[in-house]
Design a protein around this motif. Structure first.
Motif, PDB file in Angstrom:
ATOM      1  N   ILE A 103      -5.801   1.789   5.883  1.00  7.11           N
ATOM      2  CA  ILE A 103      -6.378   1.477   4.575  1.00  7.11           C
ATOM      3  C   ILE A 103      -6.744  -0.006   4.500  1.00  7.11           C
ATOM      4  CG2 ILE A 103      -5.846   1.305   2.100  1.00  7.11           C
ATOM      5  CD1 ILE A 103      -4.245   3.909   2.420  1.00  7.11           C
ATOM      6  N   LEU A 159      -8.408  10.370   3.186  1.00  9.34           N
ATOM      7  CA  LEU A 159      -8.321   8.907   3.104  1.00  9.34           C
ATOM      8  C   LEU A 159      -9.353   8.185   3.961  1.00  9.34           C
ATOM      9  CD1 LEU A 159      -4.457   8.262   3.121  1.00  9.34           C
ATOM     10  CD2 LEU A 159      -6.027   7.940   1.204  1.00  9.34           C
ATOM     11  N   ILE A 175      -2.613  12.939  -2.969  1.00  6.85           N
ATOM     12  CA  ILE A 175      -2.363  12.026  -1.850  1.00  6.85           C
ATOM     13  C   ILE A 175      -0.873  11.709  -1.756  1.00  6.85           C
ATOM     14  CG2 ILE A 175      -2.784   9.699  -0.951  1.00  6.85           C
ATOM     15  CD1 ILE A 175      -5.143  11.565  -0.617  1.00  6.85           C
ATOM     16  N   ARG A 176      -0.231  11.499  -2.888  1.00  5.42           N
ATOM     17  CA  ARG A 176       1.210  11.190  -2.883  1.00  5.42           C
ATOM     18  C   ARG A 176       2.006  12.332  -2.257  1.00  5.42           C
ATOM     19  NH1 ARG A 176       3.865  10.436  -8.612  1.00  5.42           N
ATOM     20  NH2 ARG A 176       3.179  12.615  -8.715  1.00  5.42           N
ATOM     21  N   TYR A 183     -10.358  -1.841   3.764  1.00  4.10           N
ATOM     22  CA  TYR A 183     -10.552  -2.943   2.820  1.00  4.10           C
ATOM     23  C   TYR A 183     -11.226  -4.143   3.491  1.00  4.10           C
ATOM     24  CZ  TYR A 183      -7.355  -0.612  -0.466  1.00  4.10           C
ATOM     25  OH  TYR A 183      -6.751   0.269  -1.330  1.00  4.10           O
ATOM     26  N   ARG A 217      -0.534   5.955  -7.335  1.00  4.30           N
ATOM     27  CA  ARG A 217      -1.746   5.215  -7.690  1.00  4.30           C
ATOM     28  C   ARG A 217      -2.975   5.695  -6.923  1.00  4.30           C
ATOM     29  NH1 ARG A 217       0.889  -0.897  -7.800  1.00  4.30           N
ATOM     30  NH2 ARG A 217       2.366  -0.498  -9.512  1.00  4.30           N
ATOM     31  N   TYR A 218      -2.761   6.440  -5.839  1.00  4.24           N
ATOM     32  CA  TYR A 218      -3.876   7.029  -5.094  1.00  4.24           C
ATOM     33  C   TYR A 218      -4.099   8.490  -5.483  1.00  4.24           C
ATOM     34  CZ  TYR A 218      -4.315   3.022  -1.905  1.00  4.24           C
ATOM     35  OH  TYR A 218      -4.530   1.772  -1.367  1.00  4.24           O
ATOM     36  N   SER A 230       2.258   1.773  -3.364  1.00  6.13           N
ATOM     37  CA  SER A 230       1.224   2.242  -4.291  1.00  6.13           C
ATOM     38  C   SER A 230       0.966   3.738  -4.118  1.00  6.13           C
ATOM     39  CB  SER A 230      -0.083   1.463  -4.064  1.00  6.13           C
ATOM     40  OG  SER A 230       0.070   0.101  -4.392  1.00  6.13           O
ATOM     41  N   ILE A 231       0.900   4.180  -2.871  1.00  2.00           N
ATOM     42  CA  ILE A 231       0.684   5.611  -2.618  1.00  2.00           C
ATOM     43  C   ILE A 231       1.859   6.420  -3.144  1.00  2.00           C
ATOM     44  CG2 ILE A 231       0.426   7.381  -0.825  1.00  2.00           C
ATOM     45  CD1 ILE A 231      -1.007   5.294   0.888  1.00  2.00           C
ATOM     46  N   ILE A 286       0.841  -1.203   0.000  1.00  2.00           N
ATOM     47  CA  ILE A 286       0.000   0.000   0.000  1.00  2.00           C
ATOM     48  C   ILE A 286       0.872   1.248   0.000  1.00  2.00           C
ATOM     49  CG2 ILE A 286      -1.642   1.355   1.366  1.00  2.00           C
ATOM     50  CD1 ILE A 286      -2.895  -1.308   2.249  1.00  2.00           C
TER      51      ILE A 286
END
Length: 239
Positions: free
Chosen positions: A148, A206, A129-130, A152, A124-125, A119-120, A116
Motif C-alpha cells: 500500500i 487492494l 477489507i478488515r 502511495y 478505515r479501509y 487503519s485496516i 496502515i
C-alpha cells in the motif's frame, strides 16, 4: 527473509526482519568487526542468516559508522574492564542502540506500515477489507502494508500487485494472457481452500489495477508444450 542491500548495512535491520516473523533479537551478539568498512555498519558476508532466529549468532559491526562518540570510551584500551567484560558491555550497548534505532523511526517505512495495519484493522479501509485482512499472518500483513505504501509512492500498480502476490504466494507464477490484453493468468501453488481464496480476493481488491482481470489456477499448473515439469499426468490442468 529477503535482504535488501540498501538496508542491511544498519543495525536495526536484523531486528526489523526478526520482528516481522515474530522473533526477538535475543540470539544476536554484536561484536566489533575485524574488517571495518567505511561504507557499512554491519558485516553480513559470513552471517548464517537462515538460522539467526534459532541459534546464537555473532554479528560483526562497525561502531564508527554512526556511533563514534558512543564507543570511543568503550573501546579505550586503558579501560579497567577486562576483554570479556568489555565485549559483553559492547553487546549490551548495541542492543540498546539497535532497538532505539528501530523505535525512533530511522526506518520511516516500518512505522508507516504499522499505521496502515492499524487503519485496516480499525475498519478505515472498509468492513470487507478488515475481515479479509484478519486471515493474514503477521508477515503477510506487513507485506500488504508495504505494498500500500508503494501505491502511495506512485509505483506502477501492476508491479506492486505482482510483488505483493509473489510474497504472499512464493511459489506462484503470473502470466500475461495471450488472448486477452486486460487479463492476467495466475498459477497459485496452493490448495483452493476458503482461507486461500479470501487471501487472493484481498490482494485483488487492494492492488489489482482497475480494468484488469485475473484468471486463476490452483495447485495444478496448466500444461506447456516443451516444458516437461508441467506435463506430468495427474498434476496437469488443461488450459
Amino acid at each position: 527473509m529477503e535482504i535488501n542491500r540498501e538496508q542491511y548495512q544498519y543495525i536495526w535491520f536484523l531486528l526489523y526482519q526478526l520482528t516481522k516473523e515474530s522473533h526477538t533479537g535475543e540470539n544476536l551478539k554484536y561484536i566489533l568487526s575485524k574488517n571495518i568498512s567505511p561504507y557499512s555498519e554491519m558485516n553480513m558476508e559470513d552471517l548464517n542468516y537462515s538460522n539467526i532466529a534459532n541459534e546464537k549468532t555473532e554479528v560483526e559491526i562497525n561502531p564508527f559508522y554512526r556511533f563514534t562518540d558512543v564507543v570511543n570510551d568503550l573501546l579505550n584500551p586503558d579501560l579497567i574492564a577486562g576483554k570479556v567484560q568489555r565485549e559483553e558491555l559492547f553487546n549490551i550497548v548495541f542492543h540498546i542502540l539497535a532497538n532505539l534505532d528501530l523505535q525512533e523511526g530511522l526506518n520511516k517505512r516500518v512505522l508507516t506500515s504499522r499505521l496502515i495495519i492499524e487503519s485496516i484493522e480499525s475498519g478505515r479501509y472498509g468492513d470487507e477489507i478488515r475481515e479479509l485482512f484478519r486471515i493474514l499472518n503477521k508477515r503477510e500483513k506487513v507485506t500488504v502494508a508495504d505494498g500500500i505504501q508503494d501505491k502511495y509512492n506512485y509505483l506502477r500498480e501492476i508491479e506492486v500487485f505482482k510483488k505483493v502476490f509473489k510474497s504472499v504466494y512464493p511459489d506462484s507464477l503470473i502470466y500475461d494472457s495471450l488472448d486477452k490484453e486486460e487479463e492476467l493468468v495466475l498459477f497459485i501453488n496452493e490448495k483452493k481452500t476458503p482461507e486461500n481464496r479470501k487471501k487472493e480476493k484481498l490482494l485483488e481488491k487492494l492492488f489489482l489495477p482497475v480494468g484488469l482481470k485475473c484468471r486463476k489456477t490452483w495447485e495444478y499448473h496448466f500444461g506447456i508444450m516443451g516444458v516437461d515439469e508441467t506435463m506430468v499426468l495427474g498434476e496437469l490442468l488443461i488450459y
